[in-house]
Design an enzyme around this catalytic site. Structure first.
Site, PDB file in Angstrom:
ATOM      1  N   ASP A  54      19.662  40.238  34.226  1.00 20.45           N
ATOM      2  CA  ASP A  54      19.943  41.362  33.113  1.00 20.45           C
ATOM      3  C   ASP A  54      20.346  42.457  33.423  1.00 20.45           C
ATOM      4  O   ASP A  54      20.159  42.926  34.497  1.00 20.45           O
ATOM      5  CB  ASP A  54      18.652  41.107  32.292  1.00 20.45           C
ATOM      6  CG  ASP A  54      18.801  42.010  31.101  1.00 20.45           C
ATOM      7  OD1 ASP A  54      19.566  42.053  30.113  1.00 20.45           O
ATOM      8  OD2 ASP A  54      17.806  43.047  31.056  1.00 20.45           O
ATOM      9  N   ARG A  55      21.147  42.934  32.435  1.00 18.12           N
ATOM     10  CA  ARG A  55      21.708  44.534  32.845  1.00 18.12           C
ATOM     11  C   ARG A  55      20.942  45.466  32.423  1.00 18.12           C
ATOM     12  O   ARG A  55      20.412  46.403  33.430  1.00 18.12           O
ATOM     13  CB  ARG A  55      23.093  44.745  32.125  1.00 18.12           C
ATOM     14  CG  ARG A  55      23.885  45.617  32.733  1.00 18.12           C
ATOM     15  CD  ARG A  55      24.977  46.172  31.819  1.00 18.12           C
ATOM     16  NE  ARG A  55      24.905  46.884  30.741  1.00 18.12           N
ATOM     17  CZ  ARG A  55      25.627  47.478  29.782  1.00 18.12           C
ATOM     18  NH1 ARG A  55      26.846  47.197  29.931  1.00 18.12           N
ATOM     19  NH2 ARG A  55      25.061  48.209  28.820  1.00 18.12           N
ATOM     20  N   ASP A  56      20.384  45.770  31.264  1.00 10.88           N
ATOM     21  CA  ASP A  56      19.828  46.980  30.591  1.00 10.88           C
ATOM     22  C   ASP A  56      18.119  46.933  30.891  1.00 10.88           C
ATOM     23  O   ASP A  56      17.854  45.963  30.543  1.00 10.88           O
ATOM     24  CB  ASP A  56      20.103  47.390  29.370  1.00 10.88           C
ATOM     25  CG  ASP A  56      21.837  47.665  29.207  1.00 10.88           C
ATOM     26  OD1 ASP A  56      22.424  48.283  29.906  1.00 10.88           O
ATOM     27  OD2 ASP A  56      22.264  47.058  28.057  1.00 10.88           O
ATOM     28  N   PRO A  94      19.837  52.537  24.928  1.00 12.79           N
ATOM     29  CA  PRO A  94      20.263  51.660  23.618  1.00 12.79           C
ATOM     30  C   PRO A  94      21.778  51.810  23.300  1.00 12.79           C
ATOM     31  O   PRO A  94      22.273  53.010  23.053  1.00 12.79           O
ATOM     32  CB  PRO A  94      19.116  52.057  22.668  1.00 12.79           C
ATOM     33  CG  PRO A  94      18.027  52.799  23.408  1.00 12.79           C
ATOM     34  CD  PRO A  94      18.663  53.392  24.666  1.00 12.79           C
ATOM     35  N   TYR A  95      22.428  50.719  23.112  1.00 12.38           N
ATOM     36  CA  TYR A  95      23.713  50.546  22.737  1.00 12.38           C
ATOM     37  C   TYR A  95      24.692  51.870  23.651  1.00 12.38           C
ATOM     38  O   TYR A  95      25.236  52.604  22.688  1.00 12.38           O
ATOM     39  CB  TYR A  95      24.032  51.086  21.391  1.00 12.38           C
ATOM     40  CG  TYR A  95      22.875  50.100  20.318  1.00 12.38           C
ATOM     41  CD1 TYR A  95      23.165  48.548  20.730  1.00 12.38           C
ATOM     42  CD2 TYR A  95      21.800  50.501  19.667  1.00 12.38           C
ATOM     43  CE1 TYR A  95      22.480  47.818  19.567  1.00 12.38           C
ATOM     44  CE2 TYR A  95      21.091  49.672  19.064  1.00 12.38           C
ATOM     45  CZ  TYR A  95      21.328  48.346  18.969  1.00 12.38           C
ATOM     46  OH  TYR A  95      20.659  47.486  18.369  1.00 12.38           O
ATOM     47  N   CYS A 112      27.241  38.682  25.967  1.00 11.74           N
ATOM     48  CA  CYS A 112      27.153  37.850  24.582  1.00 11.74           C
ATOM     49  C   CYS A 112      27.484  39.346  23.611  1.00 11.74           C
ATOM     50  O   CYS A 112      26.746  40.119  23.535  1.00 11.74           O
ATOM     51  CB  CYS A 112      25.764  37.520  24.002  1.00 11.74           C
ATOM     52  SG  CYS A 112      25.790  37.065  22.287  1.00 11.74           S
ATOM     53  N   HIS A 133      27.515  39.247  20.424  1.00 11.81           N
ATOM     54  CA  HIS A 133      27.322  38.891  19.175  1.00 11.81           C
ATOM     55  C   HIS A 133      26.028  39.647  18.507  1.00 11.81           C
ATOM     56  O   HIS A 133      25.143  39.929  19.325  1.00 11.81           O
ATOM     57  CB  HIS A 133      27.026  37.397  18.754  1.00 11.81           C
ATOM     58  CG  HIS A 133      28.483  36.718  19.112  1.00 11.81           C
ATOM     59  ND1 HIS A 133      28.460  35.827  20.394  1.00 11.81           N
ATOM     60  CD2 HIS A 133      29.502  36.400  18.775  1.00 11.81           C
ATOM     61  CE1 HIS A 133      29.408  35.482  20.727  1.00 11.81           C
ATOM     62  NE2 HIS A 133      30.222  35.652  19.752  1.00 11.81           N
ATOM     63  N   CYS A 144      25.125  32.776  17.208  1.00 19.50           N
ATOM     64  CA  CYS A 144      25.785  32.101  18.525  1.00 19.50           C
ATOM     65  C   CYS A 144      24.754  31.243  19.472  1.00 19.50           C
ATOM     66  O   CYS A 144      23.473  31.356  19.282  1.00 19.50           O
ATOM     67  CB  CYS A 144      26.462  33.182  19.117  1.00 19.50           C
ATOM     68  SG  CYS A 144      25.236  34.379  19.986  1.00 19.50           S
ATOM     69  N   ARG A 150      23.578  34.238  22.764  1.00 12.73           N
ATOM     70  CA  ARG A 150      22.645  35.269  22.756  1.00 12.73           C
ATOM     71  C   ARG A 150      21.320  34.870  23.480  1.00 12.73           C
ATOM     72  O   ARG A 150      20.646  33.951  22.953  1.00 12.73           O
ATOM     73  CB  ARG A 150      22.548  35.984  21.376  1.00 12.73           C
ATOM     74  CG  ARG A 150      21.588  37.055  21.673  1.00 12.73           C
ATOM     75  CD  ARG A 150      21.776  37.790  20.008  1.00 12.73           C
ATOM     76  NE  ARG A 150      20.465  38.616  19.944  1.00 12.73           N
ATOM     77  CZ  ARG A 150      20.615  39.856  20.443  1.00 12.73           C
ATOM     78  NH1 ARG A 150      21.552  40.353  20.864  1.00 12.73           N
ATOM     79  NH2 ARG A 150      19.369  40.747  20.307  1.00 12.73           N
ATOM     80  N   ASP A 190      13.671  41.771  32.092  1.00  9.76           N
ATOM     81  CA  ASP A 190      12.476  42.443  31.907  1.00  9.76           C
ATOM     82  C   ASP A 190      12.168  42.329  30.793  1.00  9.76           C
ATOM     83  O   ASP A 190      10.784  42.684  30.314  1.00  9.76           O
ATOM     84  CB  ASP A 190      12.882  44.033  32.031  1.00  9.76           C
ATOM     85  CG  ASP A 190      13.875  44.462  30.741  1.00  9.76           C
ATOM     86  OD1 ASP A 190      14.841  43.447  30.573  1.00  9.76           O
ATOM     87  OD2 ASP A 190      13.678  45.440  30.275  1.00  9.76           O
TER      88      ASP A 190
END
Length: 520
Positions: A361-363, A371-372, A438, A440, A446, A449, A475
């Site tokens: 996973d990235r974040d 966030p975002y 993803c 979406h 979808c 996700r 995480d």
């Protein structure tokens, strides 16, 4: 009074219409006896190219606690693995989606599990196949009735979760509902567990299957080749599967090919007497006809008699399929033998397969969670991330990223902004072999996700590895859910946003990224 052992029910399904009836019967049984802690229905329908699968019909009043997972059409072995890996009960009761349990099933299951000693890894239920009373059964009905004698059939088989963990569950290289249960039983026994037959029963009706069902069933001969490659030439004895008809099918095909070859040769001979070749063709043709007639007779003799309902249709079916089955059986067995003996060399690796790819996973896993985030300057790798990635690369493992980026779908970020952040991460953390995201929003429904399996399946396909050869590191629970649904292994590295229930459900937990290495 000793409490009943905890259990969960896992049902793999391809959306059969009888699923609702099964769930209704489980609900009724749970009202009488000890209820399952949860019922996990694993939707194994293939993922559509656009949008999610239509919802499953769980009935007007589904079992309390029912939970639906997706396994993306990877077969019943993979679906069952996704189900049992998502629960934490002492026992897991597997049911097929076309059985019906009687009202006292839960009570009888509790008795079976309570009677199982500490060395018992699995307890099989007794399967009853209702057959027509007004006529002899058809070939399809007799084949289904064979489940009553089957050993360790997962139409109703309860396994101790510790036993499943010890052997890493079902071997997902078995793509059909065939032989995967026998393979699991052999490995559980080899791991030191006993298997027993219980007192509970389920009813397994004969489902409509079409006129060529017996021909389609010959694909299982390829799975026989895998079972032989894994467990040796005595696999039939060890699994109590019986002798099988393959030698007769080989003889039939050999006779047919000899007759055809000799006939063609005789027709081509123009400069010498073709008499001997014609004799060979005639003898081989007679052998083929005799073997085929015997096969037709063996299948028709126990079936409906003249005047019985469906007799004429059964005769036509048996003649057509008896001609075709030997060819199909031999072809599938050759295909399986090539794949599992020659195509991969003469050694087939045991289950589980070794990890060849680690997907992050990235974040919150590789970089600090902003966030975002659309600002490359805000990228901050987490401690140890580069060291761990370089270690996996040095070991020859693929590394990749599987990341939800719903900010794009929500209109909060552009794809270009996320691309810029991803490029910054690559500059700081090095090369990645695959990068799947993803874009979406959750409401778009979808199949990629997380916790849907799409990102993990795409990454595995991109790398040319099986999902079972992947380890997913994340995480939060959606990372774990995506891995479980895809058939990958998974490690949760918790952060301040990880919920307690996500920690409880995770198959494996590491305190830091460095600790992930020790769990491979």
């Amino acid at each position: 009074m000793t409490p009943a052992p905890s259990y969960a029910v896992v049902v793999p399904t391809v959306g059969r219409t009888r699923l609702a009836a099964l769930l209704a019967s489980v609900r009724q049984a749970a009202a009488v006896g000890p209820a399952p802690e949860e019922v996990v229905v694993v939707d194994d329908r293939p993922v559509p190219r656009r949008g999610p699968n239509p919802p499953l019909d769980l009935g007007p009043d589904p079992v309390p606690g029912v939970r639906v997972l997706r396994s993306a059409g990877r077969g019943p072995a993979a679906a069952r693995n996704a189900g049992w890996r998502s629960v934490r009960t002492e026992w897991v009761a597997f049911l097929d989606d076309d059985v019906v349990v009687p009202p006292l099933w839960a009570d009888a299951l509790a008795q079976d599990l309570a009677a199982a000693g500490p060395d018992v890894g699995g307890v099989q239920g007794r399967i009853r196949v209702p057959l027509p009373g007004h006529r002899p059964p058809t070939d399809l009905e007799r084949n289904t009735a064979g489940l009553e004698r089957a050993r360790w059939a997962t139409a109703d088989m309860a396994y101790r979760r510790a036993a499943l963990q010890a052997v890493h569950g079902f071997d997902e290289r078995f793509p059909r509902a065939y032989r995967e249960d026998a393979d699991l039983a052999l490995r559980v026994r080899a791991a030191g567990w006993d298997l027993e037959r219980g007192v509970r029963t389920v009813e397994h009706p004969v489902r409509p299957a079409g006129g060529l069902a017996s021909l389609r069933a010959q694909a299982g001969n390829a799975d026989d080749a895998l079972l032989r490659a894994l467990h040796g030439p005595a696999w039939r004895t060890r699994t109590e599967a019986g002798p099988g008809r393959l030698p007769w099918h080989v003889a039939t095909v050999a006779a047919g090919l000899t007759a055809l070859g000799a006939g063609v040769t005789a027709a081509a001979l123009t400069d010498r007497d073709p008499h001997t070749t014609r004799v060979v063709a005639a003898l081989a043709g007679a052998a083929w006809a005799g073997l085929t007639a015997r096969f037709v007779h063996e299948r028709l003799a126990p079936g409906p008699r003249p005047g019985d309902e469906g007799h004429a249709a059964e005769v036509r079916r048996m003649i057509v399929t008896s001609v075709l089955i030997p060819v199909a059986a031999v072809a599938h067995r050759v295909r399986g033998a090539w794949r599992w003996r020659q195509g991969l060399g003469r050694t087939v690796p045991p289950w589980p397969l070794p990890v060849r790819a680690v997907l992050f996973d990235r974040d919150g896993t590789l970089v600090r969670d902003v966030p975002y985030n659309g600002d490359p300057d805000a990228v901050e790798p987490l401690p140890g991330a580069r060291r761990v990635l370089d270690g996996f690369r040095a070991d020859g493992l693929f590394v990749g990223v599987v990341s939800n980026q719903s900010g794009i779908g929500r209109g909060m970020l552009t794809g270009a902004q996320v691309d810029a952040v991803d490029r910054r991460i690559r500059r700081l953390l090095g090369r990645f072999d695959t990068w799947q995201r993803c874009p979406h929003a959750p409401e778009q429904g979808c199949s990629c996700r997380k916790p849907e399996p799409g990102l993990v399946l795409r990454a595995a396909d991109d790398l040319g590895v099986l999902p079972a050869e992947c380890l997913v590191v994340g995480d939060i629970g959606s990372d774990v859910g995506a891995a479980v649904a895809a058939g990958a292994r998974t490690v949760l590295v918790p952060t301040e946003v990880t919920r307690t229930e996500e920690l409880t459900r995770a198959p494996a937990v590491a305190a830091t990224l460095d600790e992930v290495v020790t769990l491979l």
